[in-house]
Design an enzyme around this catalytic site. Structure first.
Site, PDB file in Angstrom:
ATOM      1  N   TYR A   1       6.336  -3.018 -23.024  1.00 49.25           N
ATOM      2  CA  TYR A   1       6.855  -3.307 -21.896  1.00 49.25           C
ATOM      3  C   TYR A   1       8.154  -2.685 -21.136  1.00 49.25           C
ATOM      4  CZ  TYR A   1       9.177  -7.186 -23.742  1.00 49.25           C
ATOM      5  OH  TYR A   1      10.107  -7.885 -24.474  1.00 49.25           O
ATOM      6  N   LYS A   2       8.704  -2.128 -22.307  1.00 45.19           N
ATOM      7  CA  LYS A   2      10.272  -1.529 -22.149  1.00 45.19           C
ATOM      8  C   LYS A   2       9.820   0.136 -21.754  1.00 45.19           C
ATOM      9  CE  LYS A   2      12.818  -5.034 -24.414  1.00 45.19           C
ATOM     10  NZ  LYS A   2      13.020  -5.568 -25.858  1.00 45.19           N
TER      11      LYS A   2
ATOM     12  N   PHE B   1      18.804  -8.232 -32.073  1.00 46.84           N
ATOM     13  CA  PHE B   1      18.336  -9.040 -30.712  1.00 46.84           C
ATOM     14  C   PHE B   1      18.180 -10.295 -31.318  1.00 46.84           C
ATOM     15  CE2 PHE B   1      15.408 -10.739 -27.364  1.00 46.84           C
ATOM     16  CZ  PHE B   1      15.941 -10.159 -26.387  1.00 46.84           C
TER      17      PHE B   1
ATOM     18  N   ARG C   1      24.662  -2.231 -18.686  1.00 42.76           N
ATOM     19  CA  ARG C   1      23.798  -1.398 -19.356  1.00 42.76           C
ATOM     20  C   ARG C   1      22.869  -0.656 -18.363  1.00 42.76           C
ATOM     21  NH1 ARG C   1      19.288  -4.215 -23.312  1.00 42.76           N
ATOM     22  NH2 ARG C   1      18.358  -4.795 -21.267  1.00 42.76           N
TER      23      ARG C   1
ATOM     24  N   ASP D   1      12.639  -2.944 -36.074  1.00 45.12           N
ATOM     25  CA  ASP D   1      12.185  -3.184 -34.721  1.00 45.12           C
ATOM     26  C   ASP D   1      12.506  -2.065 -33.861  1.00 45.12           C
ATOM     27  OD1 ASP D   1      11.992  -4.232 -32.064  1.00 45.12           O
ATOM     28  OD2 ASP D   1      12.469  -6.261 -32.999  1.00 45.12           O
TER      29      ASP D   1
HETATM   30  C1  LIG Z   1      13.164  -7.174 -25.963  1.00 46.24           C
HETATM   31  C2  LIG Z   1      13.060  -7.406 -27.402  1.00 46.24           C
HETATM   32  C3  LIG Z   1      12.724  -8.388 -27.810  1.00 46.24           C
HETATM   33  C4  LIG Z   1      11.725  -9.021 -27.091  1.00 46.24           C
HETATM   34  O1  LIG Z   1      10.585  -9.879 -27.695  1.00 46.24           O
HETATM   35  P1  LIG Z   1       9.592 -10.714 -26.843  1.00 46.24           P
HETATM   36  O2  LIG Z   1       8.858 -11.645 -27.848  1.00 46.24           O
HETATM   37  O3  LIG Z   1       8.628  -9.630 -26.492  1.00 46.24           O
HETATM   38  O4  LIG Z   1      10.030 -11.361 -25.871  1.00 46.24           O
HETATM   39  C5  LIG Z   1      12.527  -8.818 -29.200  1.00 46.24           C
HETATM   40  N1  LIG Z   1      13.253  -8.076 -30.048  1.00 46.24           N
HETATM   41  C6  LIG Z   1      14.034  -7.002 -29.558  1.00 46.24           C
HETATM   42  C7  LIG Z   1      14.807  -6.166 -30.433  1.00 46.24           C
HETATM   43  C8  LIG Z   1      13.980  -6.501 -28.123  1.00 46.24           C
HETATM   44  O5  LIG Z   1      14.633  -5.676 -27.705  1.00 46.24           O
END
Ligand SMILES: *Cc1c(COP(=O)(O)O)cnc(C)c1O
Length: 397
Positions: free
Chosen positions: A209-210, A113, A356, A184
């Site tokens: 939150y996911k 990400f 997705r 992660d």
């Molecule tokens: C959703 C996601 C994030 C989002 O990070 P926030 O700081 O909570 O906005 C970061 N890394 C990955 C791999 C994600 O899927």
């Protein structure tokens, strides 16, 4: 065994909506609305500042951390909640780099990400020690693990394609090469059975939150293996990670264990929502969840492929190599997804061409999958996406 019809009834889902985006933002657990409201009126409203002690606000980051910890196979007392995932990535990576002072390379993959990559770049720059972020293709990661690598930083499930890294094998290879790992779990926690202990992961981070359904802006989590935690010097040395925050010393001393990864004041209202969301998770058997998730994604792939030859599967075909989402490539994917959303099948779009769909057995069942396939087939076969109304991009896709 988990009764998924029962868990589905615990969510407040709009009538007629098929919500295949719980991988991006989980839906509202019915109990969360009441729990947050109670926190607002009875805790904040009536207890005011005494809520920190009397309502247990101050211990929530570790108390709820343990409940998240069960879902990722962590030892009790080694997960803490707070901040956003980007912040937790920064903290974990900074601590991991410190553990391998004689090496300069952080290895990651191009499926990671972007925020994780940006945070790594920012950290490298502020450290100024000449670290290098090496970004390779996801399928080439294993071949690039060698004795240059200080930290292997990966996201277990690719946010675009759903490709699942073999956490046990890659962690083992990293350790054999003398590196440490930062995993992660953003698209893994609550999506499949994660076992940080069994894999001997060094650091893990993720969000709530996911798949965990704690609501927009809910806090992230961080895990540090017990063998490392006492050596970790927090890069973000905030007062609540201090050994004695209320001594108000001018010198920073890290708090005990994982507490040192706290930074500042916890988001109490959001923790209340998380507390209610975790009540559902407390009853879930992760092996049963994984079986149900695979059955849903297999059904979806078979149905969509049979009806929509113009869509190309972007996710691994082997369910053991896939998380709990399915992605298809389509040239006009953005418009096609908008057309699906207009018909109450909610997925999302990831540039350049990925449609997705997330599958979450807690509230999605086989009937929902079949209904979603019918809508997608209609949109694709009849080119319903070919409408100017579906071309305008919003800020969040
Ligand atoms: C959703 C996601 C994030 C989002 O990070 P926030 O700081 O909570 O906005 C970061 N890394 C990955 C791999 C994600 O899927």
């Amino acid at each position: 065994m988990t009764d998924f019809a029962r868990t589905k009834a615990l969510f407040d889902l709009p009538d007629g909506m098929i919500y295949l985006d719980g991988n991006s933002l989980g839906p509202l657990p019915k109990a969360a609305a009441a729990r947050v409201s109670r926190c607002v009126t009875q805790e904040w409203g009536e207890k005011l500042i005494t809520g920190w002690n009397k309502a247990g606000w101050m211990v929530q980051p570790t108390a709820l951390g343990d409940r998240v910890g069960r879902l990722i196979g962590a030892e009790p007392g080694h997960v803490v909640l707070g901040d956003t995932l980007s912040i937790k990535v920064y903290q974990a990576l900074a601590a991991a780099i410190d553990l391998v002072p004689d090496r300069k390379v952080i290895l990651t993959d191009s499926g990671n990400f972007p925020s994780d990559i940006y945070m790594a770049e920012g950290l490298i720059k502020s450290l100024g020690h000449g670290h290098e972020l090496r970004v390779v293709a996801p399928e080439d990661v294993a071949d690039h693990i060698n004795d240059d690598i200080a930290v292997l930083m990966l996201t277990q499930v690719d946010y675009r394609t759903g490709r699942l890294h073999d956490m046990a094998a890659l962690t083992k290879a990293a350790h054999a090469a003398g590196a440490v790992t930062v995993w992660d779990l953003a698209h893994a926690a609550g999506a499949l059975a994660v076992d940080v202990q069994g894999c001997a992961a060094d650091f893990a981070v993720g969000c709530t939150y996911k798949y965990l359904n704690a609501g927009p802006g809910a806090p992230a989590f961080i895990y540090i293996a017990p063998r490392h935690v006492d050596q970790c010097q927090p890069a973000l040395s905030g007062w609540l990670g201090h050994e004695a925050p209320f001594a108000f010393d001018l010198d920073y001393r890290p708090g005990s264990g994982i507490e040192r990864m706290r930074v500042g004041t916890p988001p109490v209202l959001q923790m209340a929502a998380l507390d209610a969301a975790l009540d559902i998770w407390d009853e879930v058997d992760m092996a049963a969840l994984r079986r149900a998730s695979i059955a849903l994604t297999e059904r979806f792939i078979a149905g969509v492929e049979a009806a929509c030859p113009m869509l190309t599967l972007a996710s691994p075909r082997d369910p053991q190599r896939r998380g709990s989402q399915v992605s298809f490539r389509f040239e006009n994917g953005y418009a096609a997804m908008q057309a699906c959303i207009a018909r109450n099948v909610i997925g999302d779009f990831r540039a350049p061409d990925i449609m997705r769909f997330g599958f979450t057995p807690l509230f999605i069942d086989a009937e929902d999958v079949d209904a979603a396939i019918r809508v997608i087939a209609d949109v694709m076969q009849n080119q319903l996406w070919d409408d100017p109304a579906y071309q305008t991009k919003s800020a969040v896709t």
